[in-house]
Design a protein around this motif. Structure first.
Motif, mmCIF file in Angstrom:
data_model
loop_
_atom_site.group_PDB
_atom_site.id
_atom_site.type_symbol
_atom_site.label_atom_id
_atom_site.label_comp_id
_atom_site.label_asym_id
_atom_site.label_seq_id
_atom_site.Cartn_x
_atom_site.Cartn_y
_atom_site.Cartn_z
ATOM 1 N N ALA A 17 0.829 -1.152 -0.008
ATOM 2 C CA ALA A 17 0.224 -0.026 0.091
ATOM 3 C C ALA A 17 0.891 1.314 0.102
ATOM 4 O O ALA A 17 0.416 2.337 -0.719
ATOM 5 C CB ALA A 17 -1.127 0.021 1.084
ATOM 6 N N GLU A 18 2.051 1.213 0.724
ATOM 7 C CA GLU A 18 2.903 2.467 0.585
ATOM 8 C C GLU A 18 3.663 2.311 -0.577
ATOM 9 O O GLU A 18 4.717 3.578 -0.703
ATOM 10 C CB GLU A 18 3.812 2.202 1.675
ATOM 11 N N GLY A 19 3.649 1.414 -1.595
ATOM 12 C CA GLY A 19 4.278 1.807 -2.671
ATOM 13 C C GLY A 19 5.809 1.111 -2.863
ATOM 14 O O GLY A 19 6.711 1.030 -3.454
ATOM 15 N N GLU A 20 5.975 0.258 -1.536
ATOM 16 C CA GLU A 20 7.293 -0.383 -1.494
ATOM 17 C C GLU A 20 7.060 -1.762 -2.355
ATOM 18 O O GLU A 20 6.063 -2.380 -2.740
ATOM 19 C CB GLU A 20 7.638 -0.878 -0.078
ATOM 20 N N VAL A 21 8.439 -2.166 -3.015
ATOM 21 C CA VAL A 21 8.464 -3.126 -3.790
ATOM 22 C C VAL A 21 8.803 -4.567 -2.927
ATOM 23 O O VAL A 21 9.894 -4.373 -2.289
ATOM 24 C CB VAL A 21 9.401 -2.873 -5.090
ATOM 25 N N ILE A 22 8.243 -5.629 -3.469
ATOM 26 C CA ILE A 22 8.366 -6.746 -2.566
ATOM 27 C C ILE A 22 8.834 -7.988 -3.544
ATOM 28 O O ILE A 22 8.083 -8.168 -4.357
ATOM 29 C CB ILE A 22 7.005 -7.272 -1.663
ATOM 30 N N PHE A 23 9.863 -8.408 -3.452
ATOM 31 C CA PHE A 23 10.327 -9.692 -4.292
ATOM 32 C C PHE A 23 9.970 -11.014 -3.691
ATOM 33 O O PHE A 23 10.460 -11.111 -2.322
ATOM 34 C CB PHE A 23 11.831 -9.475 -4.854
ATOM 35 N N LYS A 24 9.625 -11.793 -4.304
ATOM 36 C CA LYS A 24 9.338 -13.254 -3.780
ATOM 37 C C LYS A 24 9.737 -14.166 -4.849
ATOM 38 O O LYS A 24 9.494 -14.220 -5.814
ATOM 39 C CB LYS A 24 7.831 -13.160 -3.339
ATOM 40 N N LYS A 25 10.307 -15.238 -4.322
ATOM 41 C CA LYS A 25 11.040 -16.454 -5.222
ATOM 42 C C LYS A 25 9.753 -16.919 -5.803
ATOM 43 O O LYS A 25 8.984 -17.462 -4.985
ATOM 44 C CB LYS A 25 11.833 -17.102 -4.584
ATOM 45 N N TYR A 26 9.839 -17.385 -6.936
ATOM 46 C CA TYR A 26 8.622 -18.246 -7.489
ATOM 47 C C TYR A 26 9.046 -19.604 -7.616
ATOM 48 O O TYR A 26 10.328 -20.079 -7.948
ATOM 49 C CB TYR A 26 8.567 -17.569 -9.044
ATOM 50 N N SER A 27 8.102 -20.546 -7.211
ATOM 51 C CA SER A 27 8.510 -21.770 -7.200
ATOM 52 C C SER A 27 7.471 -22.590 -8.140
ATOM 53 O O SER A 27 6.500 -22.840 -7.628
ATOM 54 C CB SER A 27 8.350 -22.383 -5.736
ATOM 55 N N PRO A 28 7.950 -23.152 -9.057
ATOM 56 C CA PRO A 28 7.199 -23.822 -10.087
ATOM 57 C C PRO A 28 6.492 -25.027 -9.488
ATOM 58 O O PRO A 28 5.411 -25.307 -9.685
ATOM 59 C CB PRO A 28 7.993 -24.122 -11.217
ATOM 60 N N ILE A 29 7.153 -25.769 -8.406
ATOM 61 C CA ILE A 29 6.730 -27.019 -7.989
ATOM 62 C C ILE A 29 5.736 -26.577 -6.960
ATOM 63 O O ILE A 29 4.854 -27.179 -6.790
ATOM 64 C CB ILE A 29 7.818 -27.640 -7.295
ATOM 65 N N GLY A 30 5.888 -25.420 -6.493
ATOM 66 C CA GLY A 30 4.806 -24.899 -5.419
ATOM 67 C C GLY A 30 3.410 -24.673 -6.033
ATOM 68 O O GLY A 30 2.280 -24.923 -5.318
ATOM 69 N N GLU A 31 3.427 -24.201 -7.231
ATOM 70 C CA GLU A 31 2.102 -24.148 -7.970
ATOM 71 C C GLU A 31 1.524 -25.678 -8.157
ATOM 72 O O GLU A 31 0.570 -25.733 -8.193
ATOM 73 C CB GLU A 31 2.397 -23.874 -9.546
ATOM 74 N N LEU A 32 2.405 -26.615 -7.996
ATOM 75 C CA LEU A 32 1.836 -28.167 -8.045
ATOM 76 C C LEU A 32 1.687 -28.672 -6.699
ATOM 77 O O LEU A 32 1.511 -29.973 -6.654
ATOM 78 C CB LEU A 32 2.672 -28.968 -9.032
ATOM 79 N N SER A 33 1.873 -27.848 -5.665
ATOM 80 C CA SER A 33 1.936 -28.624 -4.319
ATOM 81 C C SER A 33 0.685 -29.591 -3.976
ATOM 82 O O SER A 33 0.960 -30.595 -3.551
ATOM 83 C CB SER A 33 2.181 -27.485 -3.328
ATOM 84 N N ASP A 34 -0.388 -29.234 -4.289
ATOM 85 C CA ASP A 34 -1.802 -30.255 -4.124
ATOM 86 C C ASP A 34 -1.395 -31.431 -4.864
ATOM 87 O O ASP A 34 -1.594 -32.566 -4.153
ATOM 88 C CB ASP A 34 -2.896 -29.354 -4.447
ATOM 89 N N PHE A 35 -1.151 -31.141 -6.134
ATOM 90 C CA PHE A 35 -0.941 -32.362 -6.800
ATOM 91 C C PHE A 35 0.303 -33.326 -6.410
ATOM 92 O O PHE A 35 0.336 -34.568 -6.413
ATOM 93 C CB PHE A 35 -0.510 -32.037 -8.199
ATOM 94 N N ALA A 36 1.570 -32.410 -6.099
ATOM 95 C CA ALA A 36 2.585 -33.288 -5.480
ATOM 96 C C ALA A 36 2.364 -33.882 -4.359
ATOM 97 O O ALA A 36 2.905 -35.060 -4.081
ATOM 98 C CB ALA A 36 3.658 -32.289 -5.374
ATOM 99 N N GLY A 37 1.356 -33.381 -3.350
ATOM 100 C CA GLY A 37 1.083 -34.065 -2.155
ATOM 101 C C GLY A 37 0.159 -35.302 -2.526
ATOM 102 O O GLY A 37 0.405 -36.399 -1.678
ATOM 103 N N GLN A 38 -0.562 -35.332 -3.599
ATOM 104 C CA GLN A 38 -1.489 -36.534 -3.704
ATOM 105 C C GLN A 38 -0.351 -37.474 -4.498
ATOM 106 O O GLN A 38 -0.495 -38.546 -3.805
ATOM 107 C CB GLN A 38 -2.500 -36.089 -4.703
ATOM 108 N N TYR A 39 0.550 -37.001 -5.131
ATOM 109 C CA TYR A 39 1.665 -37.893 -5.642
ATOM 110 C C TYR A 39 2.366 -38.665 -4.650
ATOM 111 O O TYR A 39 2.621 -40.007 -4.697
ATOM 112 C CB TYR A 39 2.275 -37.266 -6.935
ATOM 113 N N ALA A 40 2.815 -37.799 -3.611
ATOM 114 C CA ALA A 40 3.599 -38.314 -2.238
ATOM 115 C C ALA A 40 2.683 -39.329 -1.708
ATOM 116 O O ALA A 40 3.293 -40.338 -0.950
ATOM 117 C CB ALA A 40 4.068 -37.199 -1.450
#
Length: 156
Positions: A17-40
């Protein structure tokens, strides 16, 4: 907090809200975490060995051990190095070559394969060792197949 951002790592960029820039690492596997959990879960039920699915920094899915113990924890430097070098690991009985895949957790890996999607390494899948026993050839093939399958899912 240090994010261990490496050259070439994908980042998500947000602003607050104050205009500060926030960088967050993107994890492609994180996008599949539900699927990966079922596979595990399926792997755990099939092989009877606890399973971890990790991105390049953290555990994103787990089955066969308490989720509170492993989920979202940082991977160990040893596993991070194996992922970076695209090396697989298979424990051999009597060998001093053992490693702990998760920081602060005393459990060792029995089999580990990197997950590669579109030529980029993006994580790892691991069977945890129950005792001082070698994994079977079937367990090796199950993890190898799981790594290949998760890599293909991320390509799509």
């Amino acid at each position: 907090r240090t994010m261990r951002i490496r050259e070439g790592d994908p980042l998500e960029i947000y602003t607050d809200a104050e205009g500060e820039v926030i960088f967050k690492k993107y994890s492609p596997i994180g996008e599949l975490s539900d699927f990966a959990g079922q596979y595990a879960e399926v792997l755990y039920k099939t092989a009877g060995a606890p399973v971890l699915v990790c991105d390049r920094d953290h555990v994103v899915a787990v089955s066969g051990v308490p989720k509170k113990e492993m989920l979202e924890r940082r991977i160990s430097p040893a596993l991070e190095e194996m992922i970076e070098q695209r090396r697989a690991f298979v424990y051999e009985r009597g060998s001093s070559r053992r490693f702990q895949p998760v920081e602060g957790v005393e459990r060792c890996a029995s089999v580990q394969y990197p997950i590669v999607a579109s030529g980029d390494v993006c994580g790892s899948i691991v069977f945890l060792a129950e005792e001082d026993k070698e994994p079977s050839e079937a367990e090796e093939k199950l993890i190898q197949t799981a790594a290949g399958f998760l890599g293909r899912q991320m390509e799509e």
